[in-house]
Motif scaffolding. Structure first.
Motif, PDB file in Angstrom:
ATOM      1  N   MET A   1       0.817  -1.219   0.000  1.00 52.15           N
ATOM      2  CA  MET A   1       0.000   0.000   0.000  1.00 52.15           C
ATOM      3  C   MET A   1       0.853   1.274   0.000  1.00 52.15           C
ATOM      4  O   MET A   1       0.438   2.321   0.493  1.00 52.15           O
ATOM      5  N   LEU A   2       2.044   1.209  -0.582  1.00 48.40           N
ATOM      6  CA  LEU A   2       2.871   2.412  -0.730  1.00 48.40           C
ATOM      7  C   LEU A   2       2.163   3.388  -1.674  1.00 48.40           C
ATOM      8  O   LEU A   2       1.808   3.028  -2.796  1.00 48.40           O
ATOM      9  N   ASN A   3       1.968   4.612  -1.216  1.00 49.59           N
ATOM     10  CA  ASN A   3       1.266   5.611  -2.031  1.00 49.59           C
ATOM     11  C   ASN A   3       1.902   6.980  -1.809  1.00 49.59           C
ATOM     12  O   ASN A   3       1.679   7.626  -0.794  1.00 49.59           O
ATOM     13  N   GLU A   4       2.685   7.397  -2.774  1.00 53.74           N
ATOM     14  CA  GLU A   4       3.435   8.645  -2.676  1.00 53.74           C
ATOM     15  C   GLU A   4       2.620   9.869  -3.066  1.00 53.74           C
ATOM     16  O   GLU A   4       3.089  11.015  -2.922  1.00 53.74           O
ATOM     17  N   ASN A   5       1.404   9.682  -3.579  1.00 54.00           N
ATOM     18  CA  ASN A   5       0.653  10.806  -4.143  1.00 54.00           C
ATOM     19  C   ASN A   5       0.346  11.899  -3.129  1.00 54.00           C
ATOM     20  O   ASN A   5       0.231  13.075  -3.488  1.00 54.00           O
ATOM     21  N   GLY A   6       0.206  11.541  -1.865  1.00 53.40           N
ATOM     22  CA  GLY A   6      -0.115  12.551  -0.853  1.00 53.40           C
ATOM     23  C   GLY A   6       1.102  13.180  -0.197  1.00 53.40           C
ATOM     24  O   GLY A   6       0.962  14.023   0.690  1.00 53.40           O
ATOM     25  N   TRP A   7       2.312  12.772  -0.630  1.00 52.99           N
ATOM     26  CA  TRP A   7       3.516  13.322  -0.022  1.00 52.99           C
ATOM     27  C   TRP A   7       3.788  14.731  -0.544  1.00 52.99           C
ATOM     28  O   TRP A   7       3.337  15.114  -1.634  1.00 52.99           O
ATOM     29  N   GLU A   8       4.560  15.485   0.212  1.00 55.16           N
ATOM     30  CA  GLU A   8       4.946  16.830  -0.225  1.00 55.16           C
ATOM     31  C   GLU A   8       5.717  16.769  -1.548  1.00 55.16           C
ATOM     32  O   GLU A   8       5.554  17.620  -2.416  1.00 55.16           O
ATOM     33  N   ARG A   9       6.551  15.738  -1.679  1.00 55.17           N
ATOM     34  CA  ARG A   9       7.275  15.501  -2.937  1.00 55.17           C
ATOM     35  C   ARG A   9       6.781  14.164  -3.482  1.00 55.17           C
ATOM     36  O   ARG A   9       7.314  13.113  -3.148  1.00 55.17           O
ATOM     37  N   PRO A  10       5.743  14.199  -4.320  1.00 55.80           N
ATOM     38  CA  PRO A  10       5.065  12.945  -4.709  1.00 55.80           C
ATOM     39  C   PRO A  10       5.814  12.139  -5.770  1.00 55.80           C
ATOM     40  O   PRO A  10       5.361  11.988  -6.897  1.00 55.80           O
ATOM     41  N   LEU A  11       6.969  11.607  -5.376  1.00 57.77           N
ATOM     42  CA  LEU A  11       7.768  10.772  -6.268  1.00 57.77           C
ATOM     43  C   LEU A  11       8.041   9.445  -5.583  1.00 57.77           C
ATOM     44  O   LEU A  11       8.280   9.387  -4.368  1.00 57.77           O
ATOM     45  N   LEU A  12       8.021   8.364  -6.376  1.00 51.64           N
ATOM     46  CA  LEU A  12       8.387   7.074  -5.803  1.00 51.64           C
ATOM     47  C   LEU A  12       9.823   7.126  -5.287  1.00 51.64           C
ATOM     48  O   LEU A  12      10.703   7.678  -5.959  1.00 51.64           O
ATOM     49  N   PRO A  13      10.078   6.562  -4.115  1.00 50.95           N
ATOM     50  CA  PRO A  13      11.457   6.531  -3.615  1.00 50.95           C
ATOM     51  C   PRO A  13      12.308   5.585  -4.440  1.00 50.95           C
ATOM     52  O   PRO A  13      11.795   4.738  -5.177  1.00 50.95           O
ATOM     53  N   THR A  14      13.598   5.724  -4.323  1.00 50.98           N
ATOM     54  CA  THR A  14      14.550   4.824  -4.985  1.00 50.98           C
ATOM     55  C   THR A  14      15.187   3.916  -3.944  1.00 50.98           C
ATOM     56  O   THR A  14      14.962   4.063  -2.733  1.00 50.98           O
ATOM     57  N   ALA A  15      16.024   3.002  -4.413  1.00 52.22           N
ATOM     58  CA  ALA A  15      16.743   2.117  -3.493  1.00 52.22           C
ATOM     59  C   ALA A  15      17.608   2.939  -2.539  1.00 52.22           C
ATOM     60  O   ALA A  15      17.704   2.634  -1.337  1.00 52.22           O
ATOM     61  N   LYS A  16      18.229   3.978  -3.061  1.00 56.36           N
ATOM     62  CA  LYS A  16      19.093   4.804  -2.211  1.00 56.36           C
ATOM     63  C   LYS A  16      18.284   5.487  -1.120  1.00 56.36           C
ATOM     64  O   LYS A  16      18.764   5.646   0.010  1.00 56.36           O
ATOM     65  N   ASP A  17      17.048   5.883  -1.441  1.00 54.86           N
ATOM     66  CA  ASP A  17      16.186   6.470  -0.408  1.00 54.86           C
ATOM     67  C   ASP A  17      15.876   5.456   0.685  1.00 54.86           C
ATOM     68  O   ASP A  17      15.951   5.769   1.882  1.00 54.86           O
ATOM     69  N   ILE A  18      15.519   4.236   0.281  1.00 55.93           N
ATOM     70  CA  ILE A  18      15.169   3.202   1.269  1.00 55.93           C
ATOM     71  C   ILE A  18      16.404   2.773   2.061  1.00 55.93           C
ATOM     72  O   ILE A  18      16.301   2.422   3.243  1.00 55.93           O
ATOM     73  N   ASP A  19      17.579   2.839   1.434  1.00 50.22           N
ATOM     74  CA  ASP A  19      18.815   2.468   2.132  1.00 50.22           C
ATOM     75  C   ASP A  19      19.112   3.379   3.315  1.00 50.22           C
ATOM     76  O   ASP A  19      19.912   3.024   4.192  1.00 50.22           O
TER      77      ASP A  19
END
Length: 532
Positions: free
Chosen positions: A115-133
């Motif tokens: 249920m990952l949903n970036e649409n409501g984030w301030e920066r509505p972009l899917l995270p990358t591997a580096k973000d999750i790292d």
């Protein structure tokens, strides 16, 4: 059912789904089938009334068992035990949840988020591997986007799945060629195959399914048409349901379509009335949320793309034609108008060669549907599988993506008015499982808080909404001869609700609860004194 007594449901507001007798006061069930339906006076005088278990309904509603015409059951069962990201309002929130989960499991265990949903984030972009790292954990991590057409993997998961060495177009990459960690559609399978081998034992899956099917029964669902989407990492394993059935634990009927032609060809009759292989599912495009649904014009908020078509036209025709030859039920994922048009063209071509199919072609989602496509549908052997909860879940997102063309989105009354049959579904785990939420959405057409209406002219009556979850699926999936309505001789798939839904305010329909669910007369949710 072993019990030879009758169960007498007495003095209720029974909506039968049978046009010859739409409403009744009372009903009797014997040996798993409906033995009598009519007025209380008639049934009190019947020969069955001498040896009965009486259930006084006190004027609450009784309806046929609900069907969910498109759902991912095993994936939903897994999701119940996954990391639910739906409440996260930011990337930092997602990372915090991942770190918290990692603190309670071994360092080599996979973390599966849904249920990952970036649409409501301030920066509505899917995270990358580096973000999750940034979570700075040793665990491999997979995060499934709410639409299920995209997954984000951290660096550890990318390594274990060997993503860098694969050459698939749906592996998103930086300009350097390094994978970003975002995997679309078929590329997701590379990671899910590795995760599932490590995470899901047979014993664990059986326990998960038992829990989930009991939950489905608590919402009045008696038939689940599940989709095995191996290409998206959402496969099904029918032997698990068969094992639950043999153990007497199966709480819902489970019929499965698969996103590959079966080997050997099986057709829709392999199995029984409780667990069966049903046919073929084909994906034509993606989803509006991820801008992969195939549109005839560019996205309003992303003019550089019109989405994607997943099949060459001739390849699509070949698959649908072969599946038609096998007498499969055929379910087609088509969300954008370009995808719907491609499928209708394929059906027109196949019907010209093969004639009328045994079963209607089932068009799933059909979210963007202008009048010219509805007119083409009207002339073809099709039925549509819709997700009514899109009303409140997509009321903001779809207008943003489509602009003025959102007037063609989710216009289900227009389809009904054109004579096209609609079947209700949740597409769980993507949308809410409870069919009363879908019925509420069809009748009210509002945002969840009730303050905004989306296409008021598309509101349905309560009876139309009930048919979408009961009568229509039975007809579309060729089980109408023995279920789908509360008629004498049909199987006793029955739901008792907690109020008279025809007397309740329309705005309160989503608050309706299920008191009892019967599957072939057997109590699978709720208790009835002296009844199995």
């Amino acid at each position: 059912m072993a019990n030879s007594k009758c169960l007498y449901l007495r003095n209720g507001k029974i909506w039968t789904g049978n046009p010859a007798l739409p409403f009744a006061e009372s009903m009797m069930i014997k040996e798993g089938k409906i033995a009598a339906v009519g007025s209380t006076k008639e049934l009190d005088a019947s020969h069955c009334a001498t040896d009965v278990v009486v259930y006084e309904l006190d004027n609450v509603s009784v309806v046929p068992g609900f069907s969910d015409s498109h759902i991912h059951v095993l994936t939903s069962a897994k999701a119940m035990h996954s990391l639910d990201l739906s409440g996260s309002a930011s990337l930092d929130g997602v990372i915090s949840m991942i770190k918290e989960r990692a603190s309670s499991i071994s360092p080599d265990s996979w973390i599966y988020g849904t249920m990952l949903n970036e649409n409501g984030w301030e920066r509505p972009l899917l995270p990358t591997a580096k973000d999750i790292d940034r979570a700075d954990i040793p665990n491999p991590v997979l995060l499934h986007r709410i639409c299920t057409h995209a997954t984000v993997a951290n660096s550890r998961a990318l390594f274990l799945a060997g993503i860098a060495s694969q050459n698939l177009p749906n592996i998103d990459r930086f300009s350097s060629g390094e994978p970003t960690g975002i995997l679309y559609d078929d590329a997701q399978l590379l990671a899910y195959e590795v995760m599932q081998r490590e995470l899901y034992t047979e014993e664990r899956l059986l326990a998960y399914l038992d829990d989930y099917l009991r939950r489905a029964a608590s919402f009045g669902l008696t038939t689940l048409h599940t989709c095995s989407a191996e290409s998206l990492g959402m496969g099904e394993e029918l032997f698990l349901y068969e094992k639950l059935y043999e153990e007497g634990k199966l709480s819902c009927r489970v019929y499965s379509v698969h996103d590959a032609l079966s080997v050997p060809p099986m057709g829709p009759r392999i199995g029984n009335d409780f667990v069966r292989f049903e046919g073929f599912k084909v994906f034509i495009d993606g989803a509006i949320g991820s801008r992969t649904a195939a549109l005839s014009e560019p996205y309003h908020d992303a003019p550089s793309t019109t989405g994607i078509l997943l099949h060459d036209f001739d390849e699509l025709c070949e698959k649908i034609s072969e599946s038609t030859r096998r007498h499969d039920h055929i379910l087609v994922h088509a969300i954008g108008d370009r995808a719907i048009g491609q499928q209708l063209e394929a059906i027109e071509k196949i019907c010209a060669v093969r004639g009328e199919p045994e079963h209607p072609y089932l068009l799933n989602h059909i979210e963007v549907c202008p009048p010219e496509l509805i007119e083409r549908m009207r002339r073809l052997p099709v039925a549509c599988v819709i997700q009514p909860t899109y009303v409140y879940s997509d009321i903001d997102m779809v207008p943003e993506r489509l602009g003025a063309r959102e007037r063609h989105a989710c216009i289900w009354k227009s389809l009904i008015d054109a004579g096209i049959s609609l079947c209700g579904s949740s597409d769980a785990p993507i949308e809410a499982l409870n069919p009363m939420y879908g019925i509420w959405a069809l009748v009210n057409r509002t945002s969840w808080d009730g303050t905004r209406i989306w296409h008021e002219e598309q509101k349905l009556s309560l009876e139309q909404a009930l048919q979408i979850y009961t009568v229509n699926p039975a007809k579309a999936y060729s089980t109408w001869s023995w279920n789908g309505s509360l008629s004498v001789g049909k199987t006793a798939d029955v739901v008792v609700l907690d109020r008279d839904i025809f007397a309740a305010p329309a705005s309160e329909l989503r608050n309706v609860k299920v008191l009892n669910t019967l599957l072939a007369g057997r109590s699978v949710y709720g208790s009835i004194s002296r009844w199995a």
